[in-house]
Design an enzyme around this catalytic site. Sequence first.
Site, short mmCIF file in Angstrom:
data_model
loop_
_atom_site.label_atom_id
_atom_site.label_comp_id
_atom_site.label_asym_id
_atom_site.label_seq_id
_atom_site.Cartn_x
_atom_site.Cartn_y
_atom_site.Cartn_z
N THR A 126 11.20 39.70 47.86
CA THR A 126 11.29 38.93 46.62
C THR A 126 10.95 39.78 45.40
O THR A 126 11.27 39.43 44.28
CB THR A 126 10.40 37.67 46.69
N GLU A 142 15.56 37.52 37.85
CA GLU A 142 16.30 36.65 38.77
C GLU A 142 17.80 36.53 38.45
O GLU A 142 18.64 36.57 39.36
CB GLU A 142 15.68 35.25 38.81
N GLU A 152 12.24 30.38 29.62
CA GLU A 152 11.45 30.03 30.81
C GLU A 152 11.79 28.64 31.33
O GLU A 152 11.78 28.40 32.52
CB GLU A 152 9.95 30.12 30.51
N ASP A 202 10.18 28.64 45.00
CA ASP A 202 11.33 29.53 45.10
C ASP A 202 11.35 30.47 46.31
O ASP A 202 12.20 30.39 47.19
CB ASP A 202 11.51 30.34 43.79
N GLU A 239 0.79 37.56 44.76
CA GLU A 239 1.24 38.67 43.90
C GLU A 239 0.82 40.01 44.49
O GLU A 239 1.58 40.97 44.44
CB GLU A 239 0.65 38.52 42.48
C1 DMJ Z 1 8.60 38.55 40.63
O1 DMJ Z 1 7.29 38.98 40.78
C2 DMJ Z 1 9.18 38.09 41.93
O2 DMJ Z 1 10.55 38.11 41.85
C3 DMJ Z 1 8.70 36.72 42.31
O3 DMJ Z 1 9.30 36.24 43.48
C4 DMJ Z 1 8.96 35.74 41.20
N1 DMJ Z 1 8.43 36.20 39.96
C5 DMJ Z 1 8.64 37.54 39.53
C6 DMJ Z 1 9.81 37.77 38.65
O4 DMJ Z 1 10.15 36.76 37.81
#
Ligand code: DMJ
Length: 816
Positions: A487, A401, A383, A289, A144
């Site tokens: 991401t 997403e 979720e 993912d 993160e």
């Molecule tokens: C974000 O922090 C990023 O997109 C990550 O790859 C997945 N989770 C969150 C959003 O859902």
Amino acid sequence: MTAKTTASFAPGHRLMLTFLVALCILVACVLSTETNMPTQNMSNKERAELREEARDMFYHAYHAYMENAYPADELMPLSCKGRYRGVTPSRGDMDDILGNFSMTLVDTLDTLVLLGDFTEFEHAVKLVIRDVQFDSDIIVSVFETNIRMVGGLLSAHILAEYLQKHADTMHWYKGELLEMSRELGYRLLPAFNTSTGIPHARVNLRLGMKDPMLKKSRETCTACAGTILLEFAALSRLTGDPIFEVRAHAAMDALWKLRHRGSDLMGTVLNVHSGDWVRRDSGVGAGIDSYYEYLFKSYVLLGDDKYLARFNRHYNAVMKYVSEGPMLLDVLMHRPHAKSKNFMDSLLAFWPGLQVLSGDLKPAVQTHEMLYQVMQMHTFIPEAFTVDFQIHWGQHPLRPEFIESTYFLYRATGDHHYLQVGKRALKTLQQHAKVSCGYAAVNDVRTGKHEDRMDSFVLSETIKYLFLLFSDPQDLIINVDEFVFTTEAHLLPLSIAQLGNATFSFRQSDEHNVLDFMRTCPSSNKLFPEKVRKPLRNFITGSCPRTTAGKRLSALDFQASNADHLRAVYDMGITMVSVGDRSQGKVRLFHSFYNIIKQYSRYFFAFIQAKSHEEGEMGLQFMQEMLELTKMQSINQLAQLQAVAYATDEKAQDWVALMAGPSHFSPELIGDQFVEGDVMLAQPLRACDETLENAAEAKGKILVAERGDCTFVSKARLAQKVGAVALIVCDNVPGSSGETQPMFAMSGDGKDDVLIPVVFMYSVEFGKLTAVMQRRKQQPLGVRVMQMVEFKRWQLAKAQRQNQTVAATQKPDKEL
Ligand code: DMJ
């Protein structure tokens, strides 16, 4: 103002871009020849209005954060104040994203540039340089911190320099943000000191891995370890220090070696020292993912073909084993024909966007359409949702997403359907998530109840992608096609490849197979998104498309109430016969290459052939799948179902059991094992604080805590800390019951430090337990937590013993 950065590409890179351009032209041609477009076109005026509404949404959330929460990491939109690590009551491991480093502002900087708000960007950059520091004794998530903080700082640095050049502003800026990202990068590096090179999940910003709390650290998720390279490569290439890129490549190489050699799939949790898999579930959602995303995007950003080859290997495996029509269902990496979950999570909604980038448009359109229907059904995408699209976990933290994929689909197809989808997503946020102090996450999509939480990605991704969807390229200061979105939707320029790193040559390797990539898109020239979406439009509401010889109806998709499905199985040579009481809906299936059409007498049947030999074969496969599914479901359900049992009389002769669900993170009670104790409600009931008000009485008790506010596993850790022998987590959704909803296993965070059994009870079952507790006010209620199957066996054995005793007492003296 025109703004162009020059981009140069490595050979494979150029090939891919050419292919993408060709694909877009192709799709555009198909679009222009198609006359029957059912989606209503959106006027430029409406699109511009929506773009401005997205801008207003941004400022509503941004000002709420800046005025009420900054310099905190996050805004708490219901209490309208900041969330600080170590100050705001902890939510357990979820708080590992927080480092008291003004995360929301850092994550949001580049969105200000996209909005064209250079004044606020400049102001915000000054604040970050002045206020943000990293020398804190705080354990943070490496993943993160990298995607939100390092990515946010790098992207803002790149854009600050860009504005200096192209907007004649910020001339005072001297690369301070890059220096900050370098410092933060160094603070993350100790996490990479493992025997495999795969980084630890967490690191202490000040102490590195020397924090005693990290002594036992060994498990991480695939996505956590595999979502580093874009940021670290950019960091190395911009600072000239290769260490970051070296470490990130090594982690990617180590992960690649861990793939299952038979299936080419990856698991979700692994041991960073031994490289052993801890969880072998393999899908495209939670835990995995962005590993796939970074393989592909590393190829796009760095031009290294090996990442494309790896992506293609995994992609083909996912499409072979995980993809089921529009659905994506986890399998076990080592047994890929067995589905390991009967639900999907909302994180997988990024997948269609990635498929668009890789050129495989048709399945992207299909999965996106399925997700759109889930969204329409439940207002937001929950979720987690089951294969029959029921809610498995009703939370919705305003994730980006689905909107991200909508944006990429619109860019690839120009189909206004995606503008309409975006409009609906935007209006839903306005109607159901907007509060006076920002946007609040939805605690349960069934009740619409809000949560005091606005994650930084709401500003940095959710609203950013909405704004981009409704913007024309000429509305934007930068040409987004010259950037890769990380991401976390941070922008890294393709020109980074030019700042080549001598350590990495783009050699051809044995993994190199660009042709595989071309093969992933065999039918794009026949594509037209509406044609793909149309048969799926009623996918959820029941009338599935008639199966054609091309695509077999799988047992997983089959619904006995669907006339098209019935016809399809009939064509495959399958006869369905009701057994027992019709109201129970039990059906027996018979398969033959010949189909029974009429029973003339007890011994004589007439047959017709299954519609074709091919369909006869399909029928066989369908039957096999059905058998496996039934076996799997009943074995899983029975074996996993837990029981909370209590005696109904004082002498503890008669017992009843209430059904409960297991957890992935606590020890399993197997065979005749059980845990016994008096039930005690946690105070406060949510059990999310550091300790409990009634901690002193908890020793030896079976604690009850309510679902919500923090993770299941943090409640479990607290229960364990106060000496409870087991934990029952009760649902917080009124009326939920195991009789009407599928039971599920609570997920943890990959660690195995919870040593007490933890079970989950839906509200109706828990209501029964509390009713008994209330009736026995004077006396505590003792319960046993055990496997349901064992409880049944125990009761049966007891009944048999009683029968024998009765039989013995009634036994005549002489046998007759
Ligand atoms: C974000 O922090 C990023 O997109 C990550 O790859 C997945 N989770 C969150 C959003 O859902």
